[in-house]
Design a protein around this motif. Structure first.
Motif, PDB file in Angstrom:
ATOM      1  N   ALA A  49       0.721  -1.149  -0.036  1.00 47.21           N
ATOM      2  CA  ALA A  49       0.041   0.124   0.020  1.00 47.21           C
ATOM      3  C   ALA A  49       0.920   1.147  -0.137  1.00 47.21           C
ATOM      4  O   ALA A  49       0.319   2.247  -0.577  1.00 47.21           O
ATOM      5  N   THR A  50       2.104   1.389   0.556  1.00 47.69           N
ATOM      6  CA  THR A  50       2.790   2.296   0.925  1.00 47.69           C
ATOM      7  C   THR A  50       3.388   2.534  -0.617  1.00 47.69           C
ATOM      8  O   THR A  50       3.598   3.663  -0.981  1.00 47.69           O
ATOM      9  N   ILE A  51       3.957   1.657  -1.309  1.00 43.97           N
ATOM     10  CA  ILE A  51       4.637   1.781  -2.567  1.00 43.97           C
ATOM     11  C   ILE A  51       3.418   2.157  -3.496  1.00 43.97           C
ATOM     12  O   ILE A  51       3.760   3.161  -4.378  1.00 43.97           O
ATOM     13  N   ALA A  52       2.158   1.618  -3.561  1.00 41.79           N
ATOM     14  CA  ALA A  52       1.308   2.100  -4.374  1.00 41.79           C
ATOM     15  C   ALA A  52       0.796   3.705  -4.275  1.00 41.79           C
ATOM     16  O   ALA A  52       0.765   4.337  -5.021  1.00 41.79           O
ATOM     17  N   LEU A  53       0.993   3.906  -2.786  1.00 42.70           N
ATOM     18  CA  LEU A  53       0.614   5.497  -2.725  1.00 42.70           C
ATOM     19  C   LEU A  53       1.726   6.181  -3.317  1.00 42.70           C
ATOM     20  O   LEU A  53       1.623   7.349  -3.751  1.00 42.70           O
ATOM     21  N   PHE A  54       2.852   5.632  -3.099  1.00 46.52           N
ATOM     22  CA  PHE A  54       4.362   6.561  -3.593  1.00 46.52           C
ATOM     23  C   PHE A  54       4.077   6.637  -5.209  1.00 46.52           C
ATOM     24  O   PHE A  54       4.373   7.949  -5.548  1.00 46.52           O
ATOM     25  N   ILE A  55       3.718   5.712  -5.651  1.00 43.55           N
ATOM     26  CA  ILE A  55       3.626   5.660  -7.204  1.00 43.55           C
ATOM     27  C   ILE A  55       2.364   6.685  -7.489  1.00 43.55           C
ATOM     28  O   ILE A  55       2.613   7.597  -8.542  1.00 43.55           O
ATOM     29  N   ALA A  56       1.308   6.670  -6.862  1.00 46.12           N
ATOM     30  CA  ALA A  56       0.155   7.542  -6.939  1.00 46.12           C
ATOM     31  C   ALA A  56       0.703   9.221  -6.870  1.00 46.12           C
ATOM     32  O   ALA A  56       0.356  10.123  -7.599  1.00 46.12           O
ATOM     33  N   MET A  57       1.566   9.108  -5.764  1.00 47.61           N
ATOM     34  CA  MET A  57       2.172  10.748  -5.530  1.00 47.61           C
ATOM     35  C   MET A  57       3.022  10.915  -6.422  1.00 47.61           C
ATOM     36  O   MET A  57       2.747  12.239  -7.034  1.00 47.61           O
ATOM     37  N   ILE A  58       3.356  10.512  -7.488  1.00 43.61           N
ATOM     38  CA  ILE A  58       4.610  10.505  -8.472  1.00 43.61           C
ATOM     39  C   ILE A  58       3.660  11.139  -9.633  1.00 43.61           C
ATOM     40  O   ILE A  58       3.781  12.089 -10.216  1.00 43.61           O
ATOM     41  N   LEU A  59       2.508  10.242  -9.815  1.00 40.42           N
ATOM     42  CA  LEU A  59       1.714  10.610 -10.981  1.00 40.42           C
ATOM     43  C   LEU A  59       0.997  11.931 -10.679  1.00 40.42           C
ATOM     44  O   LEU A  59       0.694  12.720 -11.783  1.00 40.42           O
ATOM     45  N   VAL A  60       0.589  12.368  -9.253  1.00 39.38           N
ATOM     46  CA  VAL A  60      -0.338  13.541  -9.160  1.00 39.38           C
ATOM     47  C   VAL A  60       0.947  14.684  -9.335  1.00 39.38           C
ATOM     48  O   VAL A  60       0.437  15.695  -9.645  1.00 39.38           O
ATOM     49  N   LEU A  61       2.077  14.521  -9.113  1.00 41.50           N
ATOM     50  CA  LEU A  61       3.075  15.281  -9.252  1.00 41.50           C
ATOM     51  C   LEU A  61       3.352  15.815 -10.924  1.00 41.50           C
ATOM     52  O   LEU A  61       3.560  16.945 -11.263  1.00 41.50           O
ATOM     53  N   ILE A  62       3.239  14.836 -11.323  1.00 39.38           N
ATOM     54  CA  ILE A  62       3.253  14.969 -13.231  1.00 39.38           C
ATOM     55  C   ILE A  62       2.071  15.806 -13.552  1.00 39.38           C
ATOM     56  O   ILE A  62       2.027  16.748 -14.487  1.00 39.38           O
ATOM     57  N   ARG A  63       0.913  15.453 -12.862  1.00 37.29           N
ATOM     58  CA  ARG A  63      -0.372  16.057 -13.080  1.00 37.29           C
ATOM     59  C   ARG A  63      -0.195  17.758 -12.740  1.00 37.29           C
ATOM     60  O   ARG A  63      -0.901  18.466 -13.463  1.00 37.29           O
ATOM     61  N   LEU A  64       0.447  17.755 -11.502  1.00 37.12           N
ATOM     62  CA  LEU A  64       0.479  19.139 -11.023  1.00 37.12           C
ATOM     63  C   LEU A  64       1.273  20.037 -12.003  1.00 37.12           C
ATOM     64  O   LEU A  64       0.910  21.240 -12.117  1.00 37.12           O
ATOM     65  N   PHE A  65       2.584  19.519 -12.564  1.00 38.38           N
ATOM     66  CA  PHE A  65       3.208  20.263 -13.447  1.00 38.38           C
ATOM     67  C   PHE A  65       3.047  20.298 -14.702  1.00 38.38           C
ATOM     68  O   PHE A  65       3.170  21.306 -15.420  1.00 38.38           O
ATOM     69  N   ALA A  66       1.914  19.405 -15.153  1.00 40.62           N
ATOM     70  CA  ALA A  66       1.444  19.334 -16.480  1.00 40.62           C
ATOM     71  C   ALA A  66       0.476  20.312 -16.857  1.00 40.62           C
ATOM     72  O   ALA A  66       0.104  20.823 -17.955  1.00 40.62           O
ATOM     73  N   GLY A  67      -0.469  20.566 -15.770  1.00 38.75           N
ATOM     74  CA  GLY A  67      -1.534  21.477 -15.842  1.00 38.75           C
ATOM     75  C   GLY A  67      -2.877  21.001 -16.493  1.00 38.75           C
ATOM     76  O   GLY A  67      -3.187  19.781 -15.979  1.00 38.75           O
ATOM     77  N   PRO A  68      -3.411  21.606 -17.509  1.00 37.86           N
ATOM     78  CA  PRO A  68      -2.989  22.537 -18.081  1.00 37.86           C
ATOM     79  C   PRO A  68      -3.648  23.883 -17.571  1.00 37.86           C
ATOM     80  O   PRO A  68      -3.293  25.257 -17.824  1.00 37.86           O
ATOM     81  N   THR A  69      -4.707  23.764 -16.687  1.00 30.93           N
ATOM     82  CA  THR A  69      -5.325  24.996 -16.305  1.00 30.93           C
ATOM     83  C   THR A  69      -5.012  25.248 -14.617  1.00 30.93           C
ATOM     84  O   THR A  69      -4.345  24.177 -13.982  1.00 30.93           O
ATOM     85  N   LEU A  70      -5.110  26.264 -14.113  1.00 28.45           N
ATOM     86  CA  LEU A  70      -4.768  26.866 -12.813  1.00 28.45           C
ATOM     87  C   LEU A  70      -5.781  25.541 -11.908  1.00 28.45           C
ATOM     88  O   LEU A  70      -5.105  25.257 -10.671  1.00 28.45           O
ATOM     89  N   TYR A  71      -7.086  25.436 -12.137  1.00 27.01           N
ATOM     90  CA  TYR A  71      -7.843  24.466 -11.250  1.00 27.01           C
ATOM     91  C   TYR A  71      -7.167  23.089 -11.282  1.00 27.01           C
ATOM     92  O   TYR A  71      -7.532  22.357 -10.323  1.00 27.01           O
ATOM     93  N   ASP A  72      -6.776  22.723 -12.451  1.00 25.51           N
ATOM     94  CA  ASP A  72      -6.137  21.246 -12.346  1.00 25.51           C
ATOM     95  C   ASP A  72      -5.040  21.407 -11.499  1.00 25.51           C
ATOM     96  O   ASP A  72      -4.658  20.329 -10.733  1.00 25.51           O
ATOM     97  N   ARG A  73      -4.127  22.216 -11.387  1.00 27.53           N
ATOM     98  CA  ARG A  73      -2.958  22.349 -10.630  1.00 27.53           C
ATOM     99  C   ARG A  73      -3.270  22.399  -9.163  1.00 27.53           C
ATOM    100  O   ARG A  73      -2.629  21.874  -8.544  1.00 27.53           O
ATOM    101  N   VAL A  74      -4.386  23.185  -8.866  1.00 26.26           N
ATOM    102  CA  VAL A  74      -4.976  23.257  -7.429  1.00 26.26           C
ATOM    103  C   VAL A  74      -5.450  21.909  -7.080  1.00 26.26           C
ATOM    104  O   VAL A  74      -5.179  21.647  -5.913  1.00 26.26           O
ATOM    105  N   MET A  75      -6.233  21.311  -7.835  1.00 23.88           N
ATOM    106  CA  MET A  75      -6.665  20.032  -7.343  1.00 23.88           C
ATOM    107  C   MET A  75      -5.626  18.682  -7.239  1.00 23.88           C
ATOM    108  O   MET A  75      -5.459  18.073  -6.426  1.00 23.88           O
TER     109      MET A  75
END
Length: 95
Positions: free
Chosen positions: A5-31
């Motif tokens: 579960a910890t490893i899966a959560l860590f992988i999900a955190m990496i995917l969310v960081l990719i989404r954070l930097f990819a955007g494309p809108t401000l609300y996507d980044r805040v979410m």
């Protein structure tokens, strides 16, 4: 089981960081930032369980409150361009 579960959560955190930097809108980044904060709360809780330190749950709850208030403050800032009370000029109200 909790290691998986910890490893899966860590992988999900990496995917969310990719989404954070990819955007494309401000609300996507805040979410994405809000999701990262929620996943951090889960990670702190899992880490506390794995190490046998139940006081980590208090830290996780505090971080969850900070995450919620921070998200609301960011959204309010981008909507009104101010964090405190929003006041309009008298000339704007009359015009």
């Amino acid at each position: 089981m909790f290691i998986v579960a910890t490893i899966a959560l860590f992988i999900a955190m990496i995917l969310v960081l990719i989404r954070l930097f990819a955007g494309p809108t401000l609300y996507d980044r805040v979410m994405a930032l809000n999701m990262f904060g929620t996943q951090t709360v889960l990670f702190i809780g899992l880490l506390g369980f794995l190490t046998g330190r139940p006081d980590f749950l208090d830290i996780a709850l505090l971080y969850a409150l900070i995450n919620f208030v921070g998200t609301i403050a960011i959204l309010k800032f981008f909507r009104y361009r101010a964090i405190g009370d929003v006041r309009r000029d008298i000339t704007e109200a009359d015009g």
